[in-house]
Design a protein around this motif. Structure first.
Motif, PDB file in Angstrom:
ATOM      1  N   ALA A   1      18.045 -12.065 -12.333  1.00 34.25           N
ATOM      2  CA  ALA A   1      17.886 -10.612 -12.395  1.00 34.25           C
ATOM      3  C   ALA A   1      16.682 -10.312 -13.275  1.00 34.25           C
ATOM      4  N   ARG A   2      15.843  -9.414 -12.793  1.00 29.19           N
ATOM      5  CA  ARG A   2      14.662  -9.016 -13.549  1.00 29.19           C
ATOM      6  C   ARG A   2      14.566  -7.499 -13.526  1.00 29.19           C
ATOM      7  N   ILE A   3      13.846  -6.990 -14.490  1.00 27.57           N
ATOM      8  CA  ILE A   3      13.600  -5.547 -14.544  1.00 27.57           C
ATOM      9  C   ILE A   3      12.093  -5.364 -14.700  1.00 27.57           C
ATOM     10  N   CYS A   4      11.510  -4.582 -13.797  1.00 29.52           N
ATOM     11  CA  CYS A   4      10.065  -4.368 -13.858  1.00 29.52           C
ATOM     12  C   CYS A   4       9.746  -3.289 -14.887  1.00 29.52           C
ATOM     13  N   GLU A   5       8.459  -3.061 -15.109  1.00 28.06           N
ATOM     14  CA  GLU A   5       8.041  -2.078 -16.110  1.00 28.06           C
ATOM     15  C   GLU A   5       8.446  -0.652 -15.749  1.00 28.06           C
TER      16      GLU A   5
ATOM     17  N   TYR B   1      16.037  -9.167  -7.910  1.00 28.29           N
ATOM     18  CA  TYR B   1      16.377 -10.578  -8.063  1.00 28.29           C
ATOM     19  C   TYR B   1      15.335 -11.430  -7.351  1.00 28.29           C
ATOM     20  N   LYS B   2      14.887 -12.483  -8.025  1.00 25.41           N
ATOM     21  CA  LYS B   2      13.941 -13.425  -7.432  1.00 25.41           C
ATOM     22  C   LYS B   2      14.228 -14.815  -7.935  1.00 25.41           C
ATOM     23  N   SER B   3      14.016 -15.788  -7.070  1.00 30.52           N
ATOM     24  CA  SER B   3      14.182 -17.180  -7.489  1.00 30.52           C
ATOM     25  C   SER B   3      12.846 -17.780  -7.916  1.00 30.52           C
ATOM     26  N   SER B   4      11.747 -17.183  -7.475  1.00 28.98           N
ATOM     27  CA  SER B   4      10.435 -17.702  -7.853  1.00 28.98           C
ATOM     28  C   SER B   4       9.972 -17.069  -9.163  1.00 28.98           C
ATOM     29  N   GLU B   5       8.874 -17.582  -9.670  1.00 30.86           N
ATOM     30  CA  GLU B   5       8.302 -17.033 -10.904  1.00 30.86           C
ATOM     31  C   GLU B   5       7.383 -15.844 -10.632  1.00 30.86           C
ATOM     32  N   CYS B   6       7.219 -15.489  -9.382  1.00 26.19           N
ATOM     33  CA  CYS B   6       6.355 -14.364  -9.015  1.00 26.19           C
ATOM     34  C   CYS B   6       6.866 -13.089  -9.694  1.00 26.19           C
ATOM     35  N   PRO B   7       6.013 -12.427 -10.472  1.00 28.28           N
ATOM     36  CA  PRO B   7       6.466 -11.268 -11.234  1.00 28.28           C
ATOM     37  C   PRO B   7       6.469  -9.950 -10.468  1.00 28.28           C
ATOM     38  N   SER B   8       6.022  -9.935  -9.214  1.00 25.28           N
ATOM     39  CA  SER B   8       5.919  -8.642  -8.531  1.00 25.28           C
ATOM     40  C   SER B   8       7.289  -8.118  -8.113  1.00 25.28           C
ATOM     41  N   CYS B   9       7.503  -6.855  -8.394  1.00 25.62           N
ATOM     42  CA  CYS B   9       8.757  -6.168  -8.079  1.00 25.62           C
ATOM     43  C   CYS B   9       8.717  -5.730  -6.618  1.00 25.62           C
ATOM     44  N   PRO B  10       9.692  -6.134  -5.796  1.00 27.97           N
ATOM     45  CA  PRO B  10       9.675  -5.754  -4.386  1.00 27.97           C
ATOM     46  C   PRO B  10       9.824  -4.251  -4.172  1.00 27.97           C
TER      47      PRO B  10
ATOM     48  N   CYS C   1       8.593  -1.864  -6.243  1.00 30.23           N
ATOM     49  CA  CYS C   1       7.258  -1.321  -6.522  1.00 30.23           C
ATOM     50  C   CYS C   1       6.293  -1.650  -5.382  1.00 30.23           C
ATOM     51  N   ASP C   2       6.410  -2.869  -4.825  1.00 26.57           N
ATOM     52  CA  ASP C   2       5.548  -3.262  -3.713  1.00 26.57           C
ATOM     53  C   ASP C   2       5.708  -2.306  -2.539  1.00 26.57           C
ATOM     54  N   LYS C   3       6.939  -1.941  -2.216  1.00 27.57           N
ATOM     55  CA  LYS C   3       7.189  -1.004  -1.113  1.00 27.57           C
ATOM     56  C   LYS C   3       6.611   0.367  -1.422  1.00 27.57           C
ATOM     57  N   GLU C   4       6.722   0.794  -2.667  1.00 23.96           N
ATOM     58  CA  GLU C   4       6.186   2.098  -3.063  1.00 23.96           C
ATOM     59  C   GLU C   4       4.664   2.120  -2.974  1.00 23.96           C
ATOM     60  N   ARG C   5       4.017   0.996  -3.234  1.00 15.77           N
ATOM     61  CA  ARG C   5       2.554   0.917  -3.230  1.00 15.77           C
ATOM     62  C   ARG C   5       1.968   0.637  -1.849  1.00 15.77           C
TER      63      ARG C   5
ATOM     64  N   GLY D   1      -4.802   1.877   7.140  1.00 15.94           N
ATOM     65  CA  GLY D   1      -5.817   0.916   6.740  1.00 15.94           C
ATOM     66  C   GLY D   1      -5.355  -0.504   6.978  1.00 15.94           C
ATOM     67  N   PHE D   2      -6.276  -1.436   6.847  1.00 20.11           N
ATOM     68  CA  PHE D   2      -5.954  -2.818   7.191  1.00 20.11           C
ATOM     69  C   PHE D   2      -4.917  -3.429   6.261  1.00 20.11           C
ATOM     70  N   LEU D   3      -4.882  -3.020   4.999  1.00 22.94           N
ATOM     71  CA  LEU D   3      -3.901  -3.583   4.065  1.00 22.94           C
ATOM     72  C   LEU D   3      -2.465  -3.234   4.462  1.00 22.94           C
ATOM     73  N   SER D   4      -2.282  -2.115   5.158  1.00 23.27           N
ATOM     74  CA  SER D   4      -0.936  -1.714   5.575  1.00 23.27           C
ATOM     75  C   SER D   4      -0.349  -2.646   6.631  1.00 23.27           C
ATOM     76  N   LYS D   5      -1.197  -3.436   7.270  1.00 28.51           N
ATOM     77  CA  LYS D   5      -0.754  -4.352   8.330  1.00 28.51           C
ATOM     78  C   LYS D   5      -0.329  -5.722   7.804  1.00 28.51           C
ATOM     79  N   LEU D   6      -0.547  -5.964   6.511  1.00 27.90           N
ATOM     80  CA  LEU D   6      -0.272  -7.279   5.935  1.00 27.90           C
ATOM     81  C   LEU D   6       1.023  -7.290   5.138  1.00 27.90           C
ATOM     82  N   SER D   7       1.575  -8.480   4.947  1.00 27.46           N
ATOM     83  CA  SER D   7       2.773  -8.633   4.122  1.00 27.46           C
ATOM     84  C   SER D   7       2.433  -8.297   2.672  1.00 27.46           C
ATOM     85  N   SER D   8       3.447  -7.991   1.886  1.00 28.00           N
ATOM     86  CA  SER D   8       3.218  -7.669   0.475  1.00 28.00           C
ATOM     87  C   SER D   8       2.495  -8.778  -0.278  1.00 28.00           C
ATOM     88  N   PRO D   9       2.919 -10.055  -0.141  1.00 29.00           N
ATOM     89  CA  PRO D   9       2.201 -11.097  -0.875  1.00 29.00           C
ATOM     90  C   PRO D   9       0.717 -11.178  -0.496  1.00 29.00           C
ATOM     91  N   ALA D  10       0.424 -11.075   0.796  1.00 22.64           N
ATOM     92  CA  ALA D  10      -0.971 -11.152   1.236  1.00 22.64           C
ATOM     93  C   ALA D  10      -1.753  -9.939   0.748  1.00 22.64           C
TER      94      ALA D  10
END
Length: 96
Positions: A6-10, A16-25, A27-31, A36-45
């Motif tokens: 369990a993690r809490i973003c800023e 919840y994440k099993s990896s060390e990746c700090p990005s909050c899913p 927040c990713d959806k909100e951003r 544009g072309f970025l809207s066609k890619l996955s969050s990690p990409a």
């Protein structure tokens, strides 16, 4: 296999994440851009490209496919999408 932690973003989102990746899913959806072309890619990409300062197709076309694949967060599944988006604008990845 790593257990999910369990993690809490800023912003206070709990996720919840099993990896060390700090990005909050959440927040990713909100951003996620709605156009544009970025809207066609996955969050990690998308996050990986933005982190590298690549936020336009013109900027993307300055890189080779090999260089893009070396960026953490970009996988081979993203390349066909990027190729198509570049081609739609009359652009291509840089040759060696």
């Amino acid at each position: 296999m790593t257990a999910e932690k369990a993690r809490i973003c800023e912003k206070g989102h709990t996720y919840y994440k099993s990896s060390e990746c700090p990005s909050c899913p959440i927040c990713d959806k909100e951003r996620k851009p709605s156009s544009g072309f970025l809207s066609k890619l996955s969050s990690p990409a998308r996050n990986a490209l933005v982190h590298e300062g690549i936020d336009t197709l013109q900027e993307l076309s300055k890189y080779t496919e090999k260089e893009i694949l070396k960026i953490h967060g970009i996988g081979p599944a993203s390349l066909p999408i990027m190729r198509t988006l570049l081609e739609e604008e009359g652009l291509v990845f840089k040759n060696k």
